[in-house]
Motif scaffolding. Structure first.
Motif, PDB file in Angstrom:
ATOM      1  N   LYS A   1     -30.965 -17.853  -7.895  1.00 23.34           N
ATOM      2  CA  LYS A   1     -30.768 -16.570  -7.235  1.00 23.34           C
ATOM      3  C   LYS A   1     -30.545 -16.758  -5.740  1.00 23.34           C
ATOM      4  N   LEU A   2     -31.342 -17.649  -5.110  1.00 27.51           N
ATOM      5  CA  LEU A   2     -31.163 -17.938  -3.696  1.00 27.51           C
ATOM      6  C   LEU A   2     -29.810 -18.593  -3.433  1.00 27.51           C
ATOM      7  N   ALA A   3     -29.395 -19.490  -4.319  1.00 30.73           N
ATOM      8  CA  ALA A   3     -28.101 -20.157  -4.142  1.00 30.73           C
ATOM      9  C   ALA A   3     -26.965 -19.142  -4.197  1.00 30.73           C
ATOM     10  N   ARG A   4     -27.052 -18.180  -5.108  1.00 36.34           N
ATOM     11  CA  ARG A   4     -26.026 -17.129  -5.169  1.00 36.34           C
ATOM     12  C   ARG A   4     -26.031 -16.289  -3.893  1.00 36.34           C
ATOM     13  N   ALA A   5     -27.221 -15.945  -3.423  1.00 38.94           N
ATOM     14  CA  ALA A   5     -27.324 -15.144  -2.209  1.00 38.94           C
ATOM     15  C   ALA A   5     -26.768 -15.897  -1.006  1.00 38.94           C
ATOM     16  N   ALA A   6     -27.028 -17.202  -0.939  1.00 35.49           N
ATOM     17  CA  ALA A   6     -26.504 -18.003   0.165  1.00 35.49           C
ATOM     18  C   ALA A   6     -24.980 -18.035   0.132  1.00 35.49           C
ATOM     19  N   ARG A   7     -24.429 -18.170  -1.056  1.00 33.27           N
ATOM     20  CA  ARG A   7     -22.969 -18.176  -1.192  1.00 33.27           C
ATOM     21  C   ARG A   7     -22.370 -16.839  -0.757  1.00 33.27           C
ATOM     22  N   MET A   8     -23.008 -15.744  -1.163  1.00 30.69           N
ATOM     23  CA  MET A   8     -22.535 -14.422  -0.764  1.00 30.69           C
ATOM     24  C   MET A   8     -22.617 -14.242   0.742  1.00 30.69           C
ATOM     25  N   MET A   9     -23.704 -14.722   1.329  1.00 29.81           N
ATOM     26  CA  MET A   9     -23.851 -14.636   2.779  1.00 29.81           C
ATOM     27  C   MET A   9     -22.764 -15.448   3.469  1.00 29.81           C
ATOM     28  N   ASN A  10     -22.471 -16.637   2.964  1.00 28.31           N
ATOM     29  CA  ASN A  10     -21.437 -17.472   3.558  1.00 28.31           C
ATOM     30  C   ASN A  10     -20.096 -16.757   3.550  1.00 28.31           C
ATOM     31  N   ARG A  11     -19.771 -16.139   2.454  1.00 26.90           N
ATOM     32  CA  ARG A  11     -18.497 -15.425   2.357  1.00 26.90           C
ATOM     33  C   ARG A  11     -18.470 -14.209   3.287  1.00 26.90           C
ATOM     34  N   ALA A  12     -19.609 -13.528   3.382  1.00 26.24           N
ATOM     35  CA  ALA A  12     -19.666 -12.335   4.227  1.00 26.24           C
ATOM     36  C   ALA A  12     -19.543 -12.685   5.701  1.00 26.24           C
ATOM     37  N   VAL A  13     -20.219 -13.767   6.124  1.00 29.57           N
ATOM     38  CA  VAL A  13     -20.205 -14.131   7.535  1.00 29.57           C
ATOM     39  C   VAL A  13     -18.812 -14.563   7.967  1.00 29.57           C
ATOM     40  N   HIS A  14     -18.151 -15.349   7.153  1.00 29.50           N
ATOM     41  CA  HIS A  14     -16.843 -15.905   7.521  1.00 29.50           C
ATOM     42  C   HIS A  14     -15.734 -14.993   7.022  1.00 29.50           C
ATOM     43  N   THR A  15     -15.789 -13.772   7.475  1.00 26.15           N
ATOM     44  CA  THR A  15     -14.878 -12.741   7.007  1.00 26.15           C
ATOM     45  C   THR A  15     -13.891 -12.377   8.107  1.00 26.15           C
ATOM     46  N   PRO A  16     -12.732 -11.832   7.764  1.00 22.02           N
ATOM     47  CA  PRO A  16     -11.759 -11.443   8.793  1.00 22.02           C
ATOM     48  C   PRO A  16     -12.309 -10.369   9.729  1.00 22.02           C
ATOM     49  N   ARG A  17     -11.699 -10.271  10.884  1.00 25.44           N
ATOM     50  CA  ARG A  17     -12.166  -9.356  11.924  1.00 25.44           C
ATOM     51  C   ARG A  17     -12.236  -7.900  11.437  1.00 25.44           C
TER      52      ARG A  17
ATOM     53  N   ILE B   1     -13.046  -6.687   8.700  1.00 30.69           N
ATOM     54  CA  ILE B   1     -14.174  -6.401   7.809  1.00 30.69           C
ATOM     55  C   ILE B   1     -15.510  -6.611   8.522  1.00 30.69           C
ATOM     56  N   ALA B   2     -15.499  -7.244   9.692  1.00 25.86           N
ATOM     57  CA  ALA B   2     -16.735  -7.580  10.388  1.00 25.86           C
ATOM     58  C   ALA B   2     -17.631  -6.383  10.657  1.00 25.86           C
ATOM     59  N   PRO B   3     -17.109  -5.214  11.056  1.00 27.01           N
ATOM     60  CA  PRO B   3     -18.026  -4.082  11.275  1.00 27.01           C
ATOM     61  C   PRO B   3     -18.807  -3.677  10.027  1.00 27.01           C
ATOM     62  N   VAL B   4     -18.158  -3.736   8.871  1.00 32.84           N
ATOM     63  CA  VAL B   4     -18.847  -3.413   7.619  1.00 32.84           C
ATOM     64  C   VAL B   4     -19.918  -4.464   7.336  1.00 32.84           C
TER      65      VAL B   4
ATOM     66  N   ASN C   1     -21.501  -6.322   9.527  1.00 33.85           N
ATOM     67  CA  ASN C   1     -22.599  -6.165  10.470  1.00 33.85           C
ATOM     68  C   ASN C   1     -23.493  -4.985  10.105  1.00 33.85           C
ATOM     69  N   ALA C   2     -22.876  -3.901   9.664  1.00 33.75           N
ATOM     70  CA  ALA C   2     -23.651  -2.724   9.275  1.00 33.75           C
ATOM     71  C   ALA C   2     -24.516  -3.021   8.057  1.00 33.75           C
ATOM     72  N   ALA C   3     -23.962  -3.770   7.103  1.00 33.72           N
ATOM     73  CA  ALA C   3     -24.731  -4.128   5.913  1.00 33.72           C
ATOM     74  C   ALA C   3     -25.924  -5.001   6.283  1.00 33.72           C
ATOM     75  N   MET C   4     -25.710  -5.953   7.197  1.00 34.19           N
ATOM     76  CA  MET C   4     -26.804  -6.814   7.618  1.00 34.19           C
ATOM     77  C   MET C   4     -27.857  -6.009   8.385  1.00 34.19           C
ATOM     78  N   ARG C   5     -27.411  -5.086   9.208  1.00 35.26           N
ATOM     79  CA  ARG C   5     -28.344  -4.251   9.969  1.00 35.26           C
ATOM     80  C   ARG C   5     -29.225  -3.442   9.011  1.00 35.26           C
ATOM     81  N   PHE C   6     -28.621  -2.910   7.971  1.00 42.29           N
ATOM     82  CA  PHE C   6     -29.374  -2.133   6.987  1.00 42.29           C
ATOM     83  C   PHE C   6     -30.381  -3.022   6.262  1.00 42.29           C
ATOM     84  N   PHE C   7     -29.934  -4.225   5.845  1.00 46.01           N
ATOM     85  CA  PHE C   7     -30.850  -5.118   5.131  1.00 46.01           C
ATOM     86  C   PHE C   7     -32.035  -5.508   6.003  1.00 46.01           C
TER      87      PHE C   7
END
Length: 358
Positions: A321-337, A339-342, A344-350
């Motif tokens: 489960k952690l490995a899947r979450a890490a992969r999702m985080m990696n994809r989310a962080v290295h996202t095009p400009r 999509i970055a506001p979305v 950041n907002a998702a991370m702020r909420f979490f």
């Protein structure tokens, strides 16, 4: 008559298992292909679960003395604007401890130092783990590119490149907290290190195993040279010192999760079982917990097969489960400009309502 265990790999998970088994009266042998303990390495965060595992080994006090508690954890944008904070006080209330940041060599030395001389055989590689005989159990702790995993479960579970490379190093700059900066398809992090120093890392997309045009220092300056002053301070320091100590590692996880962490009387721990990208900072922590959990099950149960089945039940689901979450985080962080506001907002909420696994 004591039972015998051989551990293939003298990293965090393998050494943790060895310390616990040795304390429980097992005859333990550790084979490590490297010629000696590493003298250099990056920092890693010890989350409360990992600290509890070290406490169980009688090494928690030593680990804490060699580490620095992170006073805060902050995520910011490339311009310095706040994304959100990790509530360290809430984590301490919930889990009984904060995140402590330590140097990987210091952790390995602490673990190895708890074993009698001769238990760890450095410069001793193992070929096929299936050919090892005379042992009650074989523990494969042989890392990301685990030969044991390949021979037991096949090439379908090989390391998979995440599309992102990481530069890292140490700077003679001080900080008492963890800060991670997210920008356009890239991120930059700083962590405290004992002795008033700072460990830093930087991640960005790159071709796998291909030298960066112009060199690593030029790549760092191109990616991060116009970010907020906290990042520029580190990048400038690296440039002023010549950039000679910059290290680079491509990032990987497993192409497919394992169906089991056990095969016969062989058990896999750490990266051999569940290699994950470092986006959650949990790889070493989970290896520690793997090693201690497996050793305790082996001591508590008469039949090795029952102990290995219990270990697999306890550790496979949460680590995958952690490995899947890490992969999702990696994809989310290295996202095009765009999509970055979305992101950041998702991370702020979490960070505001979520509870990071301790």
């Amino acid at each position: 008559m004591s039972r015998k265990a051989i551990i293939v790999g003298g990293g965090v998970g393998g050494l943790a298992a060895a310390v616990q088994l040795q304390a429980d009266g097992w005859d333990v042998e550790v084979r490590e292909r490297a010629p000696a303990l590493p003298g250099t390495g990056t920092s890693l965060g010890l989350w409360p679960g990992a600290l509890r595992a070290l406490d169980g080994l009688g090494l928690g006090g030593t680990a804490r003395r060699l580490a620095r508690p992170a006073a805060y954890g902050t995520f910011v944008r490339a311009d310095g604007g706040l994304i959100g904070n990790v509530d360290m006080a809430a984590l301490r209330r919930r889990a009984g401890d904060a995140v402590h940041v330590t140097a990987r060599p210091a952790l390995l030395e602490t673990l190895a130092g708890a074993l009698p001389a001769g238990v760890v055989r450095y410069g001793s590689a193992v070929g096929d783990v299936r050919e090892l005989s005379g042992y009650d159990v074989v523990i494969a702790a042989d890392g990301l590119r685990s030969p044991a995993r390949t021979v037991l479960f096949g090439d379908a579970h090989r390391p998979r490149y995440a599309g992102v490379t990481a530069w890292h190093g140490t700077a003679d700059l001080d900080t008492d907290g963890m800060t991670e900066t997210w920008g356009h398809r890239a991120r930059f992090g700083v962590l405290p290190r004992a002795g008033g120093r700072t460990n830093w890392f930087a991640c960005a997309p790159a071709q796998e195993r291909v030298p960066v045009p112009g060199g690593d220092l030029a790549a760092l300056q191109a990616w991060f040279g116009d970010w907020h002053p906290g990042v520029r301070r580190v990048v400038d320091h690296v440039a002023e010192t010549g950039g000679g100590h910059v290290r680079r590692n491509d990032l990987y996880d497993l192409a497919a999760p394992l169906p089991s962490y056990v095969s016969g009387r062989i058990a896999l721990v750490g990266d051999a079982a569940h290699a994950m990208t470092p986006d959650l900072g949990r790889g070493a922590c989970e290896a520690l917990v793997d090693g201690v959990t497996l050793a305790r099950e082996l001591t508590a149960r008469t039949r090795v097969e029952d102990a290995l089945a219990a270990y697999d039940r306890a550790r496979r689901r949460p680590t995958q489960k952690l490995a899947r979450a890490a992969r999702m985080m990696n994809r989310a962080v290295h996202t095009p400009r765009r999509i970055a506001p979305v992101r950041n907002a998702a991370m702020r909420f979490f960070l505001a309502v979520g509870r990071p696994p301790a």
